[in-house]
Design a protein around this motif. Sequence first.
Motif, short mmCIF file in Angstrom:
data_model
loop_
_atom_site.label_atom_id
_atom_site.label_comp_id
_atom_site.label_asym_id
_atom_site.label_seq_id
_atom_site.Cartn_x
_atom_site.Cartn_y
_atom_site.Cartn_z
N SER A 81 3.69 -16.48 0.50
CA SER A 81 2.91 -15.42 -0.15
C SER A 81 3.72 -14.22 -0.65
CB SER A 81 1.85 -14.92 0.84
OG SER A 81 2.47 -14.20 1.89
N THR A 120 -4.99 -15.67 -6.26
CA THR A 120 -4.55 -14.27 -6.39
C THR A 120 -4.70 -13.78 -7.83
OG1 THR A 120 -2.57 -12.88 -6.37
CG2 THR A 120 -2.20 -15.22 -6.60
N ASP A 121 -4.85 -12.47 -7.98
CA ASP A 121 -4.90 -11.89 -9.33
C ASP A 121 -3.56 -12.01 -10.05
OD1 ASP A 121 -3.44 -9.98 -7.91
OD2 ASP A 121 -4.69 -8.27 -8.50
N GLU A 122 -2.48 -12.30 -9.29
CA GLU A 122 -1.15 -12.38 -9.91
C GLU A 122 -1.02 -13.52 -10.90
OE1 GLU A 122 2.36 -11.68 -7.73
OE2 GLU A 122 1.42 -10.23 -6.41
N TYR A 144 6.34 -17.08 -7.35
CA TYR A 144 5.15 -17.12 -6.48
C TYR A 144 3.88 -17.28 -7.32
CZ TYR A 144 1.10 -15.09 -4.08
OH TYR A 144 -0.16 -14.86 -3.59
N ASN A 173 -4.49 -6.91 -4.28
CA ASN A 173 -3.63 -6.63 -3.11
C ASN A 173 -4.43 -6.24 -1.87
OD1 ASN A 173 -1.76 -6.33 -5.44
ND2 ASN A 173 -0.33 -5.80 -3.79
N LEU A 184 4.32 -4.07 1.06
CA LEU A 184 4.53 -2.63 0.86
C LEU A 184 3.90 -1.74 1.95
CD1 LEU A 184 5.71 -0.37 -0.99
CD2 LEU A 184 3.41 -0.20 -1.95
N PRO A 199 12.10 2.01 0.56
CA PRO A 199 12.56 1.55 -0.75
C PRO A 199 11.42 1.50 -1.77
CG PRO A 199 12.50 -0.27 0.85
CD PRO A 199 11.96 0.93 1.54
N ARG A 208 -1.27 -1.21 -8.41
CA ARG A 208 -1.96 -2.32 -7.75
C ARG A 208 -3.38 -1.88 -7.42
NH1 ARG A 208 1.82 -4.22 -9.70
NH2 ARG A 208 3.37 -5.67 -8.88
N ARG A 275 12.35 -4.61 -8.83
CA ARG A 275 12.13 -6.06 -8.60
C ARG A 275 12.28 -6.77 -9.94
NH1 ARG A 275 6.29 -7.59 -6.20
NH2 ARG A 275 7.30 -7.46 -4.17
N HIS A 278 9.08 -7.46 -12.51
CA HIS A 278 8.05 -6.68 -11.79
C HIS A 278 6.81 -6.42 -12.65
CE1 HIS A 278 7.55 -3.00 -8.89
NE2 HIS A 278 6.54 -3.85 -8.83
N TYR A 335 17.27 -5.53 1.17
CA TYR A 335 17.45 -4.07 0.96
C TYR A 335 18.86 -3.55 1.19
CZ TYR A 335 12.38 -4.23 0.94
OH TYR A 335 11.08 -4.53 0.64
O1 DAU Z 1 -2.04 -9.00 -6.08
C1 DAU Z 1 -2.15 -9.90 -5.01
C2 DAU Z 1 -0.78 -10.14 -4.42
O2 DAU Z 1 -0.42 -8.95 -3.74
C3 DAU Z 1 -0.73 -11.34 -3.49
O3 DAU Z 1 -1.00 -12.51 -4.20
C4 DAU Z 1 0.62 -11.45 -2.81
O4 DAU Z 1 0.60 -12.51 -1.84
C5 DAU Z 1 0.93 -10.14 -2.11
O5 DAU Z 1 2.22 -10.21 -1.55
C6 DAU Z 1 0.83 -8.98 -3.08
O6 DAU Z 1 1.90 -9.02 -4.06
P1 DAU Z 1 2.68 -7.69 -4.53
O7 DAU Z 1 4.00 -8.09 -5.05
O8 DAU Z 1 1.84 -6.83 -5.39
O9 DAU Z 1 2.80 -6.95 -3.09
P2 DAU Z 1 4.02 -6.21 -2.35
O10 DAU Z 1 3.44 -5.61 -1.11
O11 DAU Z 1 5.21 -7.07 -2.22
O12 DAU Z 1 4.34 -5.04 -3.37
C7 DAU Z 1 3.36 -4.11 -3.79
C8 DAU Z 1 4.00 -3.18 -4.81
O13 DAU Z 1 4.98 -2.36 -4.16
C9 DAU Z 1 4.76 -3.90 -5.92
O14 DAU Z 1 4.61 -3.15 -7.13
C10 DAU Z 1 6.21 -3.86 -5.48
C11 DAU Z 1 6.29 -2.55 -4.73
N1 DAU Z 1 7.26 -2.52 -3.59
C12 DAU Z 1 7.19 -3.50 -2.66
C13 DAU Z 1 8.05 -3.52 -1.59
C14 DAU Z 1 7.98 -4.61 -0.55
C15 DAU Z 1 8.18 -1.48 -3.49
O15 DAU Z 1 8.23 -0.56 -4.33
N2 DAU Z 1 9.04 -1.49 -2.42
C16 DAU Z 1 9.02 -2.46 -1.47
O16 DAU Z 1 9.86 -2.43 -0.54
#
Ligand code: DAU
Length: 341
Positions: A81, A120-122, A144, A173, A184, A199, A208, A275, A278, A335
């Motif tokens: 995920s 997922t919406d992704e 993913y 999310n 996050l 980070p 999100r 990322r 992104h 990181y």
């Molecule tokens: O939208 C649904 C999705 O949400 C799910 O399908 C995924 O399984 C789930 O992991 C999530 O994906 P995201 O990539 O949106 O979630 P994440 O928590 O990894 O990151 C949220 C946002 O924060 C994204 O714009 C990247 C940013 N981020 C993330 C991390 C881990 C940062 O800026 N710093 C970080 O260290």
Amino acid sequence: MKLLVTGGAGFIASNYIRYALSAHPDYHIINLDKLTYAGNLENLRDIESSNRYTFIKGDICDEKILEGMEFDAILNFAAESHVDRSILDAQPFLRTNIMGTYNLLEAARRRDCFFLQVSTDEVYGSIEKGFFNEDSPLLPNSPYAASKASSDMLVRAYVETHKLKAVITRCSNNYGPYQFPEKLIPLVILNAVNGKPIPVYGDGMNVRDWIHVTDHCRAVDAVFHRGAPGEVYNIGSRNERPNIEIIKLILKKVAEILDLDEAGLMDLISFVEDRKGHDRRYAIDPLKIEEGTGWKPEMSFEQGIEKTIEWYISNKDWWQRIISGEYMQYYNTQYGERLKD
Ligand code: DAU
Ligand code: NAD
């Protein structure tokens, strides 16, 4: 009713199992989980002795795993995920998310049982203005998201070809208790509590649409009971926020709850390299599920985030065991370089 829930030791499905056992006193739930790095049976400690719950350790890709098992419906939550991990190595994503879903679809077809795919919406990719609806084109941008879009396509094909009774949910999310700290919101809470740099990818302005996990679980349940076979339902709570706003809000709350210096916590914010690929913005139009099933989100973000921060602060044993295992190795790979300067 006997439900086969896959990935039940993960974040969302463990919350779903807890919800469904309490909402449906006549249901029995079989949890099939491989226990990858993200699977944690501690997420289910409070319900594991229920005589309406059975755990089976197994891989959804194993063709023999479902032999001899009896159930009325499959709810497929199991997946790799995390987007960042799919950038480091996509192979496990293709295996579990595509081949695993195919294997479960075959099992559902043979038994003629109901199938719910948690997507997922992704799969829709990024949207600059407006909202994704169920007819938006699938334009996934990460490995993913591409693997989830592929599994959605397979579900669609089984509906069209084999007349399988199946539905797909596409949620935004999630946040809430038992979320693995690579994501996050828990990452920010734990780094704040532990005084570690936070980070922020790119300029922190990626948006999100955050929903509390219990609202997502209620939505999956609503679609399972009242959704129309063959349909797709988007799930969201009209709660769009840029990452940097979420991060600052969490730091403010952590400072309040733990009586820490807020400015000191804000100094932990570290903008790092973005990322790859992104997605800039996700935004969901949840009208179809609201009108079709009567579901509505119940948890406001202000209430949900406060409860979540408090949960992490009071469940140190849970996260300490996680961050002292494989997670640290992943964290350093992800990181180490980015946080150097
Ligand atoms: O939208 C649904 C999705 O949400 C799910 O399908 C995924 O399984 C789930 O992991 C999530 O994906 P995201 O990539 O949106 O979630 P994440 O928590 O990894 O990151 C949220 C946002 O924060 C994204 O714009 C990247 C940013 N981020 C993330 C991390 C881990 C940062 O800026 N710093 C970080 O260290
Ligand atoms: P998670 O990573 O916390 O949990 C995944 C679970 O699946 C783990 O328990 C893991 O052990 C299990 N698993 C992985 N591979 C398996 C395999 N081959 N066989 C059996 N079990 C396996 O994930 P999550 O965040 O709870 O997400 C659950 C589902 O919801 C996923 O399908 C994800 O794509 C979807 N989703 C997540 C979000 C989110 O914000 N987290 C949003 C929308 C949709």
